[in-house]
Enzyme design. Structure first.
Site, PDB file in Angstrom:
ATOM      1  CB  CYS A  14      -1.520   6.603  -6.358  1.00  0.00           C
ATOM      2  SG  CYS A  14       0.103   7.289  -6.186  1.00  0.00           S
TER       3      CYS A  14
ATOM      4  CE1 TYR B 147      -4.688  -0.508   9.891  1.00  0.00           C
ATOM      5  CE2 TYR B 147      -3.334  -0.690   7.971  1.00  0.00           C
ATOM      6  CZ  TYR B 147      -3.480  -0.764   9.318  1.00  0.00           C
ATOM      7  OH  TYR B 147      -2.450  -1.080  10.085  1.00  0.00           O
TER       8      TYR B 147
END
Ligand code: SF4
Length: 510
Positions: A12, A286
């Protein structure tokens, strides 16, 4: 490689905005939040929501939520529902705990003894099962399977010493923090205040920005610019596009009150004695956008250092260094620079493949990676190529690329991975393939180069990753007394590496 291809997903992003100065404000708060969420779109693409308020009364919350990308959920018509607004919070999500449907969309809004609150959450609670049972035993019904609703209900729960007439939001937030150690970065909106909270381990990111006049954005005297408002975001990458400058990070365990007048620390909840903080190290590897800033350093610079460290740990005789576009580019540049080899592009990507709902027929399926990449064969024909990737998770995406490069003329293809192998699940908000699916846990891992068709393959060590991340934090701590003082309030610096090592920052409860 893109996260979707690796089978890993961030959960999120949260974003909030509050206007300074005279209310009703001229600042377009719903639009600022929408653009802020667009800057966080990489953190969640299933659904989005915004709750705004005029700040006068908590009954006046305006809510719009929907499934899909931010630009689909928020258009001119849906934004109209969110005015007149002086403050608001927004959310973009994937689902792990809680299935993907509209009722799980955030922010959550509940009525409390002291009026409505809206809550936006990034993370996953390590003791959610016990907490759900505890709340239900107290007669609190839960309408979704989401951890974020659980948090919202815990905040609505009256702490033991609260007087019925006066809301003590610090006590309520601390009550929540005492119930659950990690993982949450939260925005809580109540009346004319946004509370920004990070769990004591600081597992998920959260930072604050200052909205300044657009004309001052690149000016020398911008520190003295008028403050048009405050924004708070999972990542600072969203600030530039809305005319905000980076102000500071919310510290692990910190409860920050953001009002139209000021940003104020209300408390810092400590961790158990001796526990270091546990910011997710994979935000650096990442998840985050490379232009975001965590712990005083740009993600891009850390990725570049990972590449340099990888070159020290695993050099190779080769003619050029390259990458699979484009998330590992900083690491590839760092590797190339450290080895003294040229960085050369070998593939170009079609950005629109994978964003279509058209089901491929058998012929297209057989074309595999050739659908996604064009080959710049003039750049590498007859050469020994080192490909830097940011991770090999399941081992099924890199082999077709190696095959493509060989068929297009590469003499040798060596793979260097700028992060260590993932072996364990994450229980703190990141969706990782099952233990059995992870290549590092499978027999093929013992002869991985052969399995994926490479001439050699080496991953960055855990120690190498940690030192690449912590090098500049430690250097800064030693040289800047003021930062030392600020950081000492948040305790000893550490990073979560649980999916690599199996050492979780807290005991897991199921
Ligand atoms: S387990 Fe891995 S992905 Fe999960 S928080 Fe820790 S470092 Fe991040």
């Amino acid at each position: 490689m893109e996260l979707e291809e690796l089978g890993i997903r961030e959960e999120c992003g949260v974003f909030g905005c509050i206007a300074s100065g005279v209310w009703p404000t001229e600042l377009d708060v719903p639009h600022v939040i929408t653009l802020g969420l667009v800057g966080l779109q990489h953190r969640g693409q299933e659904s989005a929501g915004i709750v705004t308020s005029d700040g006068e009364s908590s009954q006046a919350f305006k809510v719009h939520k929907g499934m899909g990308l931010i630009n689909h959920v928020f258009n001119a018509d849906s934004l109209k529902k969110l005015y007149v607004s002086n403050l608001g919070i927004g959310h973009t999500r994937y689902s792990t705990s809680g299935i993907s449907e509209l009722q799980n969309c955030q922010p959550f809004v509940v009525e409390t003894l002291h009026g409505k609150i809206a809550v936006a959450h990034n993370g996953e609670l390590t003791n959610a099962v016990r907490l759900r049972r505890k709340l239900m035993r107290h007669g609190v019904g839960l309408s979704t399977s989401s951890d974020s609703e659980l948090i919202t209900q815990l905040l609505a729960f009256t702490p033991p010493l609260e007087n019925d007439d006066t809301a003590d939001w610090v006590a309520r937030i601390k009550n929540l923090m005492n119930e659950t150690p990690t993982s949450y970065s939260l925005l809580i909106m109540h009346k004319d205040i946004i509370y920004a909270v990070r769990d004591p381990y600081g597992n998920r990111p959260l930072c604050i920005g200052r909205l300044i006049p657009v004309g001052d954005m690149n000016g020398k005297g911008k520190d003295n610019s008028e403050t048009e408002g405050w924004v708070v975001s999972s990542e600072s990458c969203s600030f530039l596009s809305i005319g905000a400058e980076y102000y500071r990070e919310v510290l692990p365990g910190e409860i920050v009150k953001i009002s139209r007048y000021e940003v104020q620390t209300l408390d810092v909840v400590p961790r158990p004695e001796g526990d270091p903080s546990a910011f997710c190290i994979f935000e650096y590897v990442y998840f985050a956008r490379p232009d975001s800033i965590f712990e005083g350093q740009m993600v891009y610079s850390v990725r570049r250092r990972c590449g340099q460290q990888l070159a020290i740990e695993a050099p190779v005789e080769a003619d050029l260094v390259s990458t699979v576009p484009e998330s590992a580019t900083p690491a590839a540049l760092g590797y190339a620079q450290k080895c003294g080899l040229p960085y050369v592009e070998v593939l170009c990507k079609n950005r629109y493949v994978g964003r279509t709902f058209i089901q491929p027929n058998m012929r297209l399926r057989q074309l595999g990676v050739a659908k996604k990449f064009g080959v710049l064969s003039d750049n590498f024909k007859g050469k020994r190529v080192v490909i830097i990737d940011d991770s090999i998770v399941r081992g099924n995406t890199i082999s077709p690329i190696i095959k493509l490069l060989r068929e297009s003329g590469a003499k040798e293809v060596h793979i260097r991975v700028a992060s260590p192998p993932i072996r364990f699940p994450c229980y703190m908000g990141i969706n990782i393939p099952t233990k059995e699916e992870l290549i590092a846990n499978r027999p093929e891992f013992h002869d991985l180069a052969n399995y994926i068709g490479a001439d050699s393959v080496v991953y960055l060590s855990v120690e190498g990753l940690v030192s690449s991340v912590q090098e500049s934090i430690k250097a800064r701590q030693e040289s800047e007394n003021s930062l030392k003082t600020q950081k000492s309030r948040a305790g000893k610096i550490g990073h979560c590496t649980a999916c690599l090592t199996g050492e979780y920052p807290v005991e897991l409860e199921w």
